[in-house]
Design an enzyme around this catalytic site. Sequence first.
Site, short mmCIF file in Angstrom:
data_model
loop_
_atom_site.label_atom_id
_atom_site.label_comp_id
_atom_site.label_asym_id
_atom_site.label_seq_id
_atom_site.Cartn_x
_atom_site.Cartn_y
_atom_site.Cartn_z
N HIS A 25 0.83 -1.21 0.00
CA HIS A 25 0.00 0.00 0.00
C HIS A 25 0.87 1.26 0.00
CE1 HIS A 25 -4.12 -1.63 1.50
NE2 HIS A 25 -3.50 -2.54 0.78
N TYR A 142 -8.33 -8.11 10.05
CA TYR A 142 -7.68 -8.28 8.74
C TYR A 142 -6.17 -8.14 8.98
CZ TYR A 142 -7.98 -8.27 3.61
OH TYR A 142 -7.90 -8.59 2.28
N LYS A 196 -8.75 -12.91 9.45
CA LYS A 196 -8.43 -13.15 8.04
C LYS A 196 -6.98 -12.74 7.81
CE LYS A 196 -9.30 -11.27 3.43
NZ LYS A 196 -10.34 -10.97 2.44
N LYS A 198 -4.14 -11.83 5.09
CA LYS A 198 -3.83 -11.53 3.70
C LYS A 198 -2.58 -12.29 3.31
CE LYS A 198 -5.53 -9.70 1.24
NZ LYS A 198 -6.39 -9.86 0.09
N ASP A 227 -6.23 -15.42 2.35
CA ASP A 227 -6.57 -14.89 1.02
C ASP A 227 -5.30 -14.52 0.25
OD1 ASP A 227 -7.50 -13.55 -1.20
OD2 ASP A 227 -8.31 -11.83 -0.09
N PRO A 228 -4.74 -15.46 -0.56
CA PRO A 228 -3.53 -15.14 -1.33
C PRO A 228 -3.77 -14.36 -2.61
CG PRO A 228 -3.69 -17.50 -0.80
CD PRO A 228 -5.04 -16.90 -0.59
N ASN A 229 -5.00 -13.90 -2.82
CA ASN A 229 -5.34 -13.11 -4.01
C ASN A 229 -4.83 -13.72 -5.32
OD1 ASN A 229 -5.27 -10.22 -2.02
ND2 ASN A 229 -7.01 -10.72 -3.31
N GLU A 252 -9.94 -18.36 0.57
CA GLU A 252 -10.34 -17.24 -0.30
C GLU A 252 -9.33 -17.03 -1.43
OE1 GLU A 252 -11.51 -13.76 1.93
OE2 GLU A 252 -11.02 -12.43 0.24
N ASN A 275 -13.65 -12.87 -4.00
CA ASN A 275 -14.07 -11.52 -4.36
C ASN A 275 -13.33 -11.09 -5.63
OD1 ASN A 275 -11.82 -11.06 -2.05
ND2 ASN A 275 -11.62 -9.45 -3.60
N ASP A 299 -19.65 -6.84 -2.14
CA ASP A 299 -19.07 -5.53 -1.86
C ASP A 299 -19.93 -4.54 -2.61
OD1 ASP A 299 -17.63 -3.13 -2.06
OD2 ASP A 299 -15.72 -4.15 -1.77
N HIS A 326 -16.49 -8.24 1.42
CA HIS A 326 -15.12 -7.83 1.12
C HIS A 326 -14.88 -6.37 1.51
CE1 HIS A 326 -12.63 -5.67 -1.99
NE2 HIS A 326 -11.76 -6.61 -1.67
N SER A 327 -13.61 -6.02 1.71
CA SER A 327 -13.29 -4.63 2.02
C SER A 327 -11.97 -4.21 1.39
CB SER A 327 -13.20 -4.50 3.55
OG SER A 327 -12.13 -3.69 3.96
N ASN A 328 -11.86 -2.91 1.16
CA ASN A 328 -10.58 -2.26 0.86
C ASN A 328 -10.39 -1.17 1.92
OD1 ASN A 328 -9.21 -3.27 -1.51
ND2 ASN A 328 -11.05 -2.73 -2.63
N HIS A 355 -10.89 -3.18 6.60
CA HIS A 355 -9.56 -2.61 6.79
C HIS A 355 -9.58 -1.51 7.84
CE1 HIS A 355 -8.57 -4.44 2.90
NE2 HIS A 355 -7.35 -3.94 2.91
#
Length: 428
Positions: A25, A142, A196, A198, A227-229, A252, A275, A299, A326-328, A355
């Site tokens: 980020h 998170y 959760k 990340k 959640d490994p995206n 996820e 997501n 979301d 889901h969130s950002n 988040h």
Amino acid sequence: MKITDMCVTPIAISDPPIRNSIGIHAPYALRTIVELIDDHGVSGISEVPGDLDTTQALEEAREYVVGADPYHITRLLGVLARRFGGRGTTDRGVNPWDKRTYVHVASAVEVACLDLIGKTVGRPICDLLGGAVRTRIPFASYLFFKPEGAGGALGFGIDPKAVGWPAVRQRAAATPDDIVRQARAMVEAFGFQAHKLKGGVMEPDVEVCTVLALREAFGPGIPLRIDPNGVWSVETAIACGKRLTGVLEYYEDPVRGQEDMAKVGKVLGIPMATNMYTTSFEDIPRSIELGAESIILSDHHFWGGLRSSLDLAAVCRTFGRGLSMHSNSHLGISLMAMAHLAAAVPNLDFSLDTHYPWQSEEVVVGGPIEFDGGVVRVGNAPGLGVELDHEALAHLHDNYTSSGLTIRDDAAEMRKLDPKWEAKLTRW
Ligand code: GKR
Ligand code: MG
């Protein structure tokens, strides 16, 4: 009743350097705040992820929104769909976050209209969505791997005077023990009853060991997710999933695409959640055909608003999909919109992502919204139940102007730390 003004304000909020599969980020996360004002001087607000294209589209939407009746949302969104449906980013893309223009425009306008109506009639938004089936909305912690850094003006620096969660938030987290410490600090400050992680950041073995360390620390009664995206191969996801079977509440987006999600889910027989791949109504037929996932993280920002999120909930009920959220990086306006939606959805089966604890600023009057036992309460206050703090908005808009950021690009931020770093679709 007529909308007489629409203010679109991009803001930048301090965000610590937290890691994900595609990078890190930036010191500021971008959001865009919309305020609609009607002919009685009542205002309705909303918040969406900040992106130059979305913000510009919202500016252009003013021409259609001003003069409209906020009760006529379906018609207004139809006009906006015709105008913005094919514009800017129309594809979900490969990043962990969603940048599609129209869905975000629709969400921003719809939530602000609903807030305006709620404030006019003196009823909370959840009542406009059919009424609350629950008023205590559970959220999950998170957890993120990260280098040291508080974000914002401090960047990778820290505030030596910080205590409690603000002190832990700025510390580096690179090992299972660090993440357990992060989780404990979040539990202490917010009372979360689910965690959760990340993933997609460290070697898969480290991430599996981290989930196992969380299990060890918190026991089997506390749900865990990773959640490994999408950056694990099918083989890696299956190998890791075998070690986590019986430990995860859901798995996820370990791999990329509906097909590979289905493959992994079939071998492991554990709940798969997404997501990233089932993210619009157009994706539903293929999801059902393949059995791509068993849980969809909704979301409202990218499903086009609160009412279409209720449509998604109906689809999930029909096809036996579970529903999570889901969130950002976000502030209290989004948090309360999520909470009102969660209050009104009968089949919301999991605690929601957020988040919020990573943020240190607010744009609503009264400052940060409280969590009690990991729960946000939805009360009877009209609309979203929060008001815009115009002074804070002006300050956060100044942050936006001086940050020089207009889009989210975590890979570019990562290359500032390590010029050789490359984002990869599948890393392990
Ligand atoms: O903020 O780094 C992040 C997350 O990775 C976010 O971008 C994702 O959209 O939280 C998200 C997720 O669940 O995939
Ligand atoms: Mg995710």
